[in-house]
Design an enzyme around this catalytic site. Structure first.
Site, short mmCIF file in Angstrom:
data_model
loop_
_atom_site.label_atom_id
_atom_site.label_comp_id
_atom_site.label_asym_id
_atom_site.label_seq_id
_atom_site.Cartn_x
_atom_site.Cartn_y
_atom_site.Cartn_z
CE LYS A 245 124.11 -27.45 58.11
NZ LYS A 245 125.28 -27.58 57.22
CG ASP B 149 125.21 -23.03 54.11
OD1 ASP B 149 125.71 -21.91 54.33
OD2 ASP B 149 125.88 -24.09 54.09
CE LYS C 133 126.90 -23.46 50.94
NZ LYS C 133 128.00 -24.43 51.00
CG ASP D 295 122.73 -26.67 54.99
OD1 ASP D 295 123.05 -27.87 54.95
OD2 ASP D 295 123.51 -25.76 55.36
CG ASP E 143 129.91 -22.47 53.03
OD1 ASP E 143 128.77 -22.63 53.52
OD2 ASP E 143 130.24 -22.86 51.90
CD GLU F 47 126.45 -23.64 57.44
OE1 GLU F 47 127.52 -23.47 56.81
OE2 GLU F 47 125.65 -24.55 57.15
NE ARG G 125 132.45 -27.77 60.05
CZ ARG G 125 133.37 -28.26 59.23
NH1 ARG G 125 134.63 -28.36 59.63
NH2 ARG G 125 133.05 -28.66 58.01
N1 BES Z 1 125.66 -27.22 53.92
C1 BES Z 1 127.00 -27.39 53.51
C2 BES Z 1 127.32 -28.82 53.12
C3 BES Z 1 126.62 -29.36 51.91
C4 BES Z 1 127.26 -29.42 50.68
C5 BES Z 1 125.35 -29.88 52.01
C6 BES Z 1 126.63 -29.93 49.59
C7 BES Z 1 124.70 -30.39 50.90
C8 BES Z 1 125.35 -30.43 49.69
C9 BES Z 1 127.95 -26.98 54.63
O1 BES Z 1 127.50 -26.02 55.50
C10 BES Z 1 129.18 -26.43 53.98
O2 BES Z 1 129.07 -25.41 53.36
N2 BES Z 1 130.31 -27.10 54.16
C11 BES Z 1 131.53 -26.67 53.59
C12 BES Z 1 132.60 -26.77 54.66
C13 BES Z 1 133.90 -26.18 54.25
C14 BES Z 1 133.82 -24.68 54.19
C15 BES Z 1 134.93 -26.63 55.25
C16 BES Z 1 131.85 -27.58 52.43
O3 BES Z 1 131.62 -28.77 52.54
O4 BES Z 1 132.29 -27.08 51.40
ZN ZN Z 2 125.43 -25.86 55.67
MN MN Z 3 127.94 -24.03 54.74
#
Ligand code: BES
Ligand code: ZN
Ligand code: MN
Length: 465
Positions: free
Chosen positions: A236, A241, A248, A259, A318, A320, A322
């Protein structure tokens, strides 16, 4: 840090010599014909250290006695951790030149050197006052081969940690592309935005469209001889992000330069493969972009058509990672390799489930997952399998597209895995979620805060196995 191997380190002139002490055994220093520390109550418990001010007949000013725990419990991971502990201690006392004479099996060199690299690491590029590093470490009694392999692993981890620690203002998609191009001994193709459009990667493009920094799709190929196995390795590569329009909160955004830790891992691995030269073919793939809010950002409710023709309704900008991985997985599956692995800082849910102690792992082939977990355990990295029950798919149902990109918060790591599975075709595939393990908010065991190089050791060992 300069690392050398010699047969007998005892006579090596340097600041400190490190010797080992096992629990229940006595430590004898032949040169001064004396048993040491037993009288001082130092038992040699695993990772305990004891500094002995040496007799002036020795080649070193000080001796650091390193507790190794019980002899019968010694293993590669323990050697790595113990050496890391010693190196930390040596840095604290500002030693410059040191030698290790641990009296262990000669093949433990690899683990010892990896431990030294992990503990000597610092990201002090932007500090006016640099941290103290060891200048030279000399290991006695290990094979040159095992130490050389340790050095390649150690350098790979350092490279990956440096990349993931690099601020997003520098580590842009273009920077990742240039980094890939700078690796000698592999073939690298960078696809620019117009070519990515032609390939139909609209999910990936949507994520990057809010940023002024254009996306880059990176395909590196390492191949040697008549490869016994072909693997595609996807990382990834979200260089920052912000969450996009579903922005966020500050506390969650703070570390989001990390990220692209999956991408950094892939780059470190590709670089090390050139040195290790295993008889395999590895395709390192990174869909690099930034997830930013702006007038050109993709929006909640947008419908995206991925490379394989499946449509996705954007439920949350957010989620993103995937979307970028979906297109990268389609691309990887077209390469017709034996296996596909993706490694990603994918979900906060995985962090909630496993913390920073283990990475999540899931996929469509139990044997492959089991293998990776086992190699991980031997490499000093923990992977914990999460389920991929079909029911998780229910929450991704969309009224107007084939699926949404997010479902319920609960079971979020598995839901993300199930989403990715929709883009995997006819290949053994494993997904590794390093959201909790790639970047530490505070020091943990032998690691300082910041990037850890998660996945590097395991993937390299998996590839050379
Ligand atoms: N990059 C984040 C996941 C992440 C969280 C990485 C904490 C490292 C530390 C990912 O893109 C994300 O924002 N995921 C969201 C998904 C949700 C919106 C379904 C999440 O996990 O909150
Ligand atoms: Zn992310
Ligand atoms: Mn994200």
């Amino acid at each position: 840090m300069n690392i050398k191997v010699i047969e007998d380190a005892k006579k090596y002139k340097c600041d400190v010599m490190v010797i080992s002490k096992f629990e229940g055994e006595r430590t004898f220093i032949a040169d001064i014909n004396q048993y040491v520390v037993d009288d001082d109550g130092f038992e040699g418990k695993f990772c305990d250290t004891y500094i002995y001010h040496a007799h002036n007949t020795l080649a070193q000013k000080k001796i650091l006695i390193l507790g190794m725990g019980k002899r019968e419990e010694l293993c590669e991971n323990k050697v790595c951790k113990a050496v890391a502990k010693a190196v930390n201690k040596l840095r604290q006392i500002k030693a410059k030149t040191v030698c290790f004479e641990l009296g262990l099996d000669k093949d433990y060199g690899k683990s010892a050197v990896i431990g030294a690299y992990i503990a000597d690491y610092a990201y002090d590029k932007y500090k006016s006052e640099k941290v103290h590093h060891l200048q030279e470490i000399v290991f006695g009694g290990f094979t040159q081969e095992s130490v050389d392999e340790g050095r390649i692993f150690g350098e790979a981890m350092k490279f990956t940690r440096d990349l993931a620690n690099t601020p997003a203002q520098i580590a842009t998609p273009d920077y990742l592309a240039k980094t890939a191009l700078s690796i000698n001994g592999i073939q690298t193709k960078i696809y620019e935005k117009d070519e990515i459009e032609k390939m139909g990667m609209n999910a990936f493009l949507a994520v990057g469209q809010g940023s002024v920094n254009p996306p880059k799709f990176i395909h590196m190929t390492y191949s040697k001889g008549n490869p016994r196995k072909k693997i595609a390795l996807i990382g990834k590569g979200i260089c920052f992000d912000s969450g996009g329009l579903d922005i966020k909160p500050p506390s969650s955004m703070l570390t989001m330069k990390d990220d692209m830790s999956g991408a950094a891992c892939v780059l470190g691995v590709m670089r090390a493969l050139v040195e290790l030269q295993p008889d395999i073919e590895v395709h390192g793939i990174i869909a690099a972009c930034e997830n930013m809010p702006s007038g050109s950002s993709y929006k909640p409710g947008d419908i995206l058509t991925a490379k394989n023709g499946k449509t996705v309704e954007v439920d949350n900008t957010d989620a993103e990672g995937r979307l970028t991985l979906a297109d990268a997985l389609c691309y990887a599956c077209e390469l017709k390799t034996d296996e596909v692995i993706d490694i990603a800082t994918l979900t906060g849910a995985c962090v909630v489930a496993l913390g920073s102690i283990a990475s999540g792992i899931m996929g469509n082939d139990e044997e492959m997952i089991k293998n990776l977990i086992e190699v991980g355990a031997k490499s000093g990295e923990r992977f914990w399998q999460l389920p991929m029950y079909e029911e998780y798919k229910d929450s991704l149902k969309s009224d107007i597209a084939d699926m949404k990109n997010t479902g319920s918060r609960q079971g979020g790591a598995s839901i993300a895995g199930i989403f990715l599975k929709e883009f995997v075709k006819d290949v053994k595939w494993t997904h590794i979620d390093i959201a909790g393990t790639a970047f530490l908010e505070k020091p943990q065991k032998e690691f300082i805060a910041g990037a850890t190089g998660a996945g590097v050791r395991t993937l390299l060992n998996y590839f050379i196995k």
